[in-house]
Design a protein around this motif. Sequence first.
Motif, mmCIF file in Angstrom:
data_model
loop_
_atom_site.group_PDB
_atom_site.id
_atom_site.type_symbol
_atom_site.label_atom_id
_atom_site.label_comp_id
_atom_site.label_asym_id
_atom_site.label_seq_id
_atom_site.Cartn_x
_atom_site.Cartn_y
_atom_site.Cartn_z
ATOM 1 N N ARG A 1 -23.169 7.513 0.771
ATOM 2 C CA ARG A 1 -23.867 7.021 -0.708
ATOM 3 C C ARG A 1 -24.483 6.225 -0.470
ATOM 4 N NH1 ARG A 1 -23.229 11.421 -4.578
ATOM 5 N NH2 ARG A 1 -22.378 13.351 -3.514
ATOM 6 N N LEU A 2 -23.406 5.022 0.380
ATOM 7 C CA LEU A 2 -24.444 3.660 0.261
ATOM 8 C C LEU A 2 -24.767 3.846 1.413
ATOM 9 C CD1 LEU A 2 -21.693 1.616 -1.947
ATOM 10 C CD2 LEU A 2 -23.926 2.409 -2.574
ATOM 11 N N PRO A 3 -26.225 2.702 1.962
ATOM 12 C CA PRO A 3 -26.231 2.397 2.695
ATOM 13 C C PRO A 3 -24.989 0.656 3.622
ATOM 14 C CG PRO A 3 -27.580 1.064 1.325
ATOM 15 C CD PRO A 3 -26.429 2.433 0.843
ATOM 16 N N GLN A 4 -25.234 0.430 4.410
ATOM 17 C CA GLN A 4 -24.062 -1.027 4.467
ATOM 18 C C GLN A 4 -24.339 -1.750 4.333
ATOM 19 O OE1 GLN A 4 -24.817 -3.753 8.082
ATOM 20 N NE2 GLN A 4 -24.696 -2.235 9.192
ATOM 21 N N PHE A 5 -22.986 -1.921 3.704
ATOM 22 C CA PHE A 5 -22.589 -2.616 2.750
ATOM 23 C C PHE A 5 -21.995 -4.063 2.941
ATOM 24 C CE2 PHE A 5 -19.250 0.813 2.625
ATOM 25 C CZ PHE A 5 -18.256 0.073 2.466
ATOM 26 N N ALA B 1 -19.954 -3.030 11.897
ATOM 27 C CA ALA B 1 -20.001 -1.830 13.235
ATOM 28 C C ALA B 1 -18.371 -0.771 13.022
ATOM 29 C CB ALA B 1 -19.165 -2.313 14.029
ATOM 30 N N LEU B 2 -17.713 -0.706 12.427
ATOM 31 C CA LEU B 2 -16.711 -0.618 12.162
ATOM 32 C C LEU B 2 -17.252 0.720 10.981
ATOM 33 C CD1 LEU B 2 -13.525 1.168 11.897
ATOM 34 C CD2 LEU B 2 -12.927 -0.171 10.165
ATOM 35 N N GLN B 3 -17.856 0.817 9.851
ATOM 36 C CA GLN B 3 -18.949 0.982 8.912
ATOM 37 C C GLN B 3 -19.277 2.620 10.028
ATOM 38 O OE1 GLN B 3 -20.926 0.069 5.573
ATOM 39 N NE2 GLN B 3 -19.857 -2.608 5.737
ATOM 40 N N GLN B 4 -20.518 2.054 10.335
ATOM 41 C CA GLN B 4 -21.757 2.751 11.544
ATOM 42 C C GLN B 4 -20.330 3.776 12.230
ATOM 43 O OE1 GLN B 4 -24.688 2.098 11.254
ATOM 44 N NE2 GLN B 4 -24.681 4.094 12.398
ATOM 45 N N ARG B 5 -19.498 3.095 12.904
ATOM 46 C CA ARG B 5 -18.165 4.528 13.735
ATOM 47 C C ARG B 5 -18.478 5.085 12.983
ATOM 48 N NH1 ARG B 5 -13.473 2.954 17.002
ATOM 49 N NH2 ARG B 5 -13.098 5.483 18.135
ATOM 50 N N LEU B 6 -17.837 5.226 11.670
ATOM 51 C CA LEU B 6 -17.440 5.836 10.685
ATOM 52 C C LEU B 6 -18.726 7.172 9.711
ATOM 53 C CD1 LEU B 6 -14.700 3.810 8.785
ATOM 54 C CD2 LEU B 6 -14.041 5.663 10.193
ATOM 55 N N ARG B 7 -19.599 6.693 10.171
ATOM 56 C CA ARG B 7 -20.761 7.272 9.567
ATOM 57 C C ARG B 7 -21.305 8.529 11.040
ATOM 58 N NH1 ARG B 7 -22.278 2.180 6.736
ATOM 59 N NH2 ARG B 7 -22.249 2.354 4.559
ATOM 60 N N ASP B 8 -21.186 7.553 12.104
ATOM 61 C CA ASP B 8 -21.968 8.429 12.979
ATOM 62 C C ASP B 8 -20.409 9.582 13.318
ATOM 63 O OD1 ASP B 8 -23.970 6.883 13.629
ATOM 64 O OD2 ASP B 8 -22.745 5.338 15.059
ATOM 65 N N ASP B 9 -19.009 9.305 12.722
ATOM 66 C CA ASP B 9 -18.214 10.773 13.178
ATOM 67 C C ASP B 9 -17.336 10.177 11.765
ATOM 68 O OD1 ASP B 9 -16.507 11.759 14.374
ATOM 69 O OD2 ASP B 9 -16.043 11.248 15.470
ATOM 70 N N PRO B 10 -17.940 11.039 10.542
ATOM 71 C CA PRO B 10 -16.486 11.004 9.489
ATOM 72 C C PRO B 10 -15.101 11.806 10.604
ATOM 73 C CG PRO B 10 -18.604 11.550 9.305
ATOM 74 C CD PRO B 10 -19.156 11.264 10.610
ATOM 75 N N SER B 11 -14.769 12.055 10.809
ATOM 76 C CA SER B 11 -14.041 13.037 11.153
ATOM 77 C C SER B 11 -13.030 11.607 11.700
ATOM 78 C CB SER B 11 -14.333 13.574 13.496
ATOM 79 O OG SER B 11 -14.240 13.231 13.870
ATOM 80 N N LEU B 12 -13.228 10.220 11.688
ATOM 81 C CA LEU B 12 -12.286 9.592 12.416
ATOM 82 C C LEU B 12 -12.367 8.531 11.219
ATOM 83 C CD1 LEU B 12 -14.159 7.671 15.217
ATOM 84 C CD2 LEU B 12 -12.256 8.878 15.381
ATOM 85 N N ILE B 13 -12.338 8.897 10.046
ATOM 86 C CA ILE B 13 -12.683 8.504 8.231
ATOM 87 C C ILE B 13 -10.581 8.230 8.750
ATOM 88 C CG2 ILE B 13 -12.052 8.672 5.686
ATOM 89 C CD1 ILE B 13 -15.617 9.192 6.626
ATOM 90 N N SER B 14 -10.548 9.457 8.525
ATOM 91 C CA SER B 14 -8.627 10.049 7.975
ATOM 92 C C SER B 14 -7.842 8.988 8.953
ATOM 93 C CB SER B 14 -8.263 11.403 7.886
ATOM 94 O OG SER B 14 -8.155 11.662 9.401
ATOM 95 N N LYS B 15 -7.665 8.595 10.346
ATOM 96 C CA LYS B 15 -7.873 7.528 11.134
ATOM 97 C C LYS B 15 -7.897 6.187 10.860
ATOM 98 C CE LYS B 15 -7.467 10.554 15.844
ATOM 99 N NZ LYS B 15 -8.085 10.891 16.081
ATOM 100 N N ALA B 16 -9.266 6.093 10.187
ATOM 101 C CA ALA B 16 -8.929 4.323 9.639
ATOM 102 C C ALA B 16 -8.656 4.905 8.177
ATOM 103 C CB ALA B 16 -10.599 4.445 9.293
ATOM 104 N N THR B 17 -8.039 5.056 7.570
ATOM 105 C CA THR B 17 -7.815 5.867 6.224
ATOM 106 C C THR B 17 -6.116 4.650 6.934
ATOM 107 O OG1 THR B 17 -9.003 7.557 5.522
ATOM 108 C CG2 THR B 17 -5.932 6.815 4.373
ATOM 109 N N GLU B 18 -5.041 5.692 7.761
ATOM 110 C CA GLU B 18 -4.104 5.161 7.801
ATOM 111 C C GLU B 18 -3.761 3.720 8.821
ATOM 112 O OE1 GLU B 18 -1.703 6.618 7.459
ATOM 113 O OE2 GLU B 18 -2.463 8.079 6.053
ATOM 114 N N GLU B 19 -5.111 2.734 9.499
ATOM 115 C CA GLU B 19 -4.448 2.215 9.941
ATOM 116 C C GLU B 19 -5.266 1.067 8.692
ATOM 117 O OE1 GLU B 19 -3.440 0.550 12.278
ATOM 118 O OE2 GLU B 19 -5.068 -0.270 13.605
ATOM 119 N N LEU B 20 -6.225 1.152 7.819
ATOM 120 C CA LEU B 20 -6.841 -0.021 7.284
ATOM 121 C C LEU B 20 -5.298 -0.030 5.889
ATOM 122 C CD1 LEU B 20 -9.912 1.131 6.109
ATOM 123 C CD2 LEU B 20 -9.093 -1.136 7.406
#
Lengths: 418, 64
Positions: A387-391, A280-299
């Motif tokens: 580049r990868l589908p859901q993994f 679900a997190l993968q999907q959310r980030l694929r839908d809105d890549p602007s969230l990836i920098s926030k995910a980077t911090e949270e991870l």
Amino acid sequence: MTEAATASEPAPIPGHIPESVVYDFDMFRDPAYLADPHKRVIDLLENAPPVFWTPRNGGHWMLVSHAANFEAARDCEDFSSEVLPYKEMEALLDQLADETGRVPRAYPINLDPPLHGIYRKPLQGVFSPRTINTMQEQIRAMACDLLDAVAGKGGCEFMSAVAEPLPVKVFLRMLGMPEDKYPEYRALVRAHLDAQALPGAEGALQRLQKVAQAMRDTIEERRDERRDDIISMLWGVEIDGRATTQEDLENYGVLLFIAGLDTVMQGIGLGVRHLAENPALQQRLRDDPSLISKATEELLRRYSFTVPPRRVARDMEFQGVQMKAGERAMLFLPGADLDPREFENPTEVNLEREGAHIAFNAGPHRCLGSHLARVELNILYEELLTRLPQFRLDPDKPPSFNCGHVVGVEQLHLVWGD
Amino acid sequence: MKIRIDKAACVGNARCWAVSEELFPLDDDGYIDIEEFEVPAGKEDLARRGARACPERVIQVIED
């Protein structure tokens, strides 16, 4: 191996340490920790004292709470980064040099202020966010190459295919090392990783010498002919008003090697493992890549993974416990960033979370390469999700982990597609 | 609203700058290059977020 076996025996508890602050935890071999590191971190936060003494590995302090880490990390006078006081260490290494040849120094990671600042200053501009941002496209191209090589395969062991090669390639490119050094550096990184997962410093000096050896020619070449790379830049800076020397350059090279390769790799491994377990997190980030920098911090917060060692510099009381000069204390940053006293619902990866983690440590020793690490992580996540589908994790080959001063993923088998 | 920064205690995380390059300028080494400023109207939220982003907690928000 004998050293590893004996080191796991508990050492006698020093008389000044009451039983109430003793907790048995082997930071290199605890079975639950090795099985799923951050699960055990949470268990420590719930069941161990916030600052405790473990009798394992010769006996040492573990600073688990955010408050303890935050205070100790910023108090370089009481919590020294010098394994031995500077002059003693220099004398020892000089003496060793007579037998084994010069031993490179990973300055400034193992120095205290004010020397720490003197050796760190020349590196700061090189690793500033502005300089690092100019490298984004090069890093992206390297990440894309690695991901494209596995995308059609339906799965891979992600550590050896992507997480390990990427930082090594970035390192060689930034330093200006020839590409044909790549296999040699992969082997050096491997040896470093294997050693990291064991207590004791057996063979450490020889490994540092090999790392310095591998960059010696390039350093000499750049002295006479500068290019657009870090080695050339470092020939042009001054340390406390004097020009840099071959020895300084080798020291810096060794520092960047030991601080910047396995760390980024483990950050990637831990983050990608979380993504693989959370479609679900993968999907959310694929839908809105602007969230990836926030995910980077949270991870980074959710899976903080370095455990920098300190030496207690004087007899003192620290957050309710008596410490004695010469004792070792571990800044257990994975604990700090999962501390429920600091972060609400700490196990939840919450992209809206505010408040700052200390995955890169706090105080003057804040990770010099943090801006580079963030860029590498961010780009890797962006391109991975493009580049990868859901993994997901390969159900037949669960991930394995290693622990020590860097907590990380040993093997991460992923699968994707049908 | 005012921002006051303990500049000597900055260790170069640059998280404030990641929130707003305009409000929180950096020097060439990547450390904070400003000690105190009035927050321009309309930028209050950005300033507060920049302050909260500091792992060292050296950015103080002084509300009017």
